[in-house]
Design an enzyme around this catalytic site. Sequence first.
Site, short mmCIF file in Angstrom:
data_model
loop_
_atom_site.label_atom_id
_atom_site.label_comp_id
_atom_site.label_asym_id
_atom_site.label_seq_id
_atom_site.Cartn_x
_atom_site.Cartn_y
_atom_site.Cartn_z
N GLY A 54 36.79 33.21 43.16
CA GLY A 54 37.30 31.84 43.25
C GLY A 54 36.82 31.25 44.57
O GLY A 54 36.94 31.89 45.62
N ALA A 55 36.28 30.05 44.49
CA ALA A 55 35.59 29.48 45.66
C ALA A 55 36.45 29.48 46.95
O ALA A 55 36.00 29.98 47.99
CB ALA A 55 35.10 28.07 45.32
N ARG A 90 27.65 36.21 47.56
CA ARG A 90 27.60 35.43 46.32
C ARG A 90 26.98 34.06 46.64
O ARG A 90 27.31 33.47 47.67
CB ARG A 90 29.00 35.26 45.70
CG ARG A 90 29.59 36.58 45.19
CD ARG A 90 30.82 36.34 44.33
NE ARG A 90 30.49 35.79 43.03
CZ ARG A 90 31.40 35.30 42.17
NH1 ARG A 90 32.67 35.29 42.51
NH2 ARG A 90 31.03 34.82 41.00
N GLN A 203 38.17 35.65 33.27
CA GLN A 203 39.11 35.21 34.32
C GLN A 203 40.26 34.37 33.74
O GLN A 203 41.33 34.29 34.34
CB GLN A 203 38.39 34.40 35.39
CG GLN A 203 37.44 35.20 36.26
CD GLN A 203 36.02 35.12 35.75
OE1 GLN A 203 35.77 35.03 34.56
NE2 GLN A 203 35.06 35.14 36.66
N ASP A 244 33.12 25.24 41.98
CA ASP A 244 32.61 26.11 43.05
C ASP A 244 31.74 25.35 44.04
O ASP A 244 31.52 25.80 45.16
CB ASP A 244 31.81 27.27 42.46
CG ASP A 244 32.74 28.24 41.78
OD1 ASP A 244 33.12 27.98 40.62
OD2 ASP A 244 33.12 29.24 42.42
N ASN A 254 30.70 24.76 38.10
CA ASN A 254 31.87 25.62 37.89
C ASN A 254 31.48 26.74 36.92
O ASN A 254 30.34 26.81 36.46
CB ASN A 254 33.04 24.79 37.35
CG ASN A 254 34.35 25.54 37.38
OD1 ASN A 254 34.71 26.14 38.40
ND2 ASN A 254 35.07 25.56 36.27
N LYS A 255 32.42 27.59 36.64
CA LYS A 255 32.20 28.75 35.78
C LYS A 255 31.45 28.38 34.50
O LYS A 255 31.72 27.34 33.90
CB LYS A 255 33.56 29.39 35.46
CG LYS A 255 33.53 30.62 34.60
CD LYS A 255 32.62 31.71 35.11
CE LYS A 255 32.93 32.13 36.53
NZ LYS A 255 31.92 33.04 37.10
O1 MRU Z 1 33.09 33.84 39.37
P1 MRU Z 1 34.42 33.35 39.88
O2 MRU Z 1 35.58 34.00 39.24
O3 MRU Z 1 34.48 33.40 41.39
O4 MRU Z 1 34.43 31.82 39.46
C1 MRU Z 1 35.53 31.02 39.80
C2 MRU Z 1 35.47 29.65 39.25
O5 MRU Z 1 34.52 29.28 38.60
C3 MRU Z 1 36.59 28.73 39.59
O6 MRU Z 1 36.78 27.79 38.57
C4 MRU Z 1 36.23 28.00 40.88
O7 MRU Z 1 35.92 28.90 41.90
C5 MRU Z 1 37.31 27.12 41.32
S1 MRU Z 1 38.60 28.05 42.08
C6 MRU Z 1 39.83 27.07 42.64
#
Ligand code: MRU
Length: 369
Positions: A54-55, A90, A203, A244, A254-255
């Site tokens: 998560g960012a 990352r 997730q 992100d 985003n994801k």
């Molecule tokens: O690969 P991840 O689990 O780090 O990806 C997270 C996301 O895509 C979240 O939607 C994003 O970080 C926003 S978190 C507030």
Amino acid sequence: MKVDGTPYRSIWPAANGQDAEIIDQTRLPHEFVTTSLKTLDDAARAIKDMWVRGAPLIGATAAYGMALAIRDDASDSRIAEAYDVLYATRPTAVNLRWALDDMRPRLLVLPESERRAAAWQRAAEICDEDVGINSGIGDHGLPLIEAAWERKGRSGTVNVLTHCNAGWLATVDWGTATSPIYKAFEKGIPVHVWVDETRPRNQGAGLTAWELNHHGVPHTVIVDNVGGHLMQHGQVDLCITGTDRTTAHGDVCNKIGTYLKALAAHDNGVPFYVALPSPTIDWTIGDGVREVPIEQRDATEVSQVYGRTPDGRLTTVQIVPDGSACANYAFDVTPSRLVTGLITERGVCVASADGLAGLFPDRVQSGAA
Ligand code: MRU
């Protein structure tokens, strides 16, 4: 937020004053395990292997990683090494760079003897700031949920669809996309969340569902392809996702799969909001599709699934034939034209260069073409 009544953050300084404590998110939803980060390498591994993710939480962990790195050696070269090690973990969430760029100059101007304490203090401040930012996102996003309830004549439930985990586990607390949801829930608005499972790492199914469950928020897990169908049938009142990296022009990374949800929302007239803490804005770039680096992760995240068997064993199984290639793109970019609005700690704005500049005139940088 609460886990069965006990308030938690996703990262916190250990009682020994030496380590940082995290929740190992690779063990959820089946096991709740906290673990200590003791070294720079621990912090880097925790980010890379997604014990934390998560960012905003990646940024907060990088800040503590810097503090851990200079425990015994606070020289300029050690700070440079820690920056490089953490930065390489990352590529997509810009909060990582943001946190490291915040920490490094603050430490370098100090005498070496003062750097360690300053690093711990600043890491704690970054965490507290994140909590405040996300609470602000909740305050500004709450009226959007209230308005949806008004449109329904204050009857039934407000159905919010979210993707991945942009909940408190992805931040230090509150979450971004979930913050308006938690605030609506606390206010007694009958909110229900459609939780995209979010393959390949699940997730949504594993983390968002877990935290909503433990906080008591009604929700239903759906596979990633269901959202469009629900929207066609009026069962989604609004979408809220996290991000992100959002460009200075309002494109949202985003994801993986977020873009497809935005397309479906656009086609069905469903409002599509993105919850955006300001450290997630990359003011240096404009065109997200061309300029945001998209992480590609190990193919085994696609070819295998981890879970619990009916007899209680935790195990990983393969779901594709031997010999089939798998591709694992972790993020995608939703162009700003598909985003109804950005929910920030300073208010809601149009997803555009003007919209972001209007809320953050003090942050705009020239040069984001
Ligand atoms: O690969 P991840 O689990 O780090 O990806 C997270 C996301 O895509 C979240 O939607 C994003 O970080 C926003 S978190 C507030």
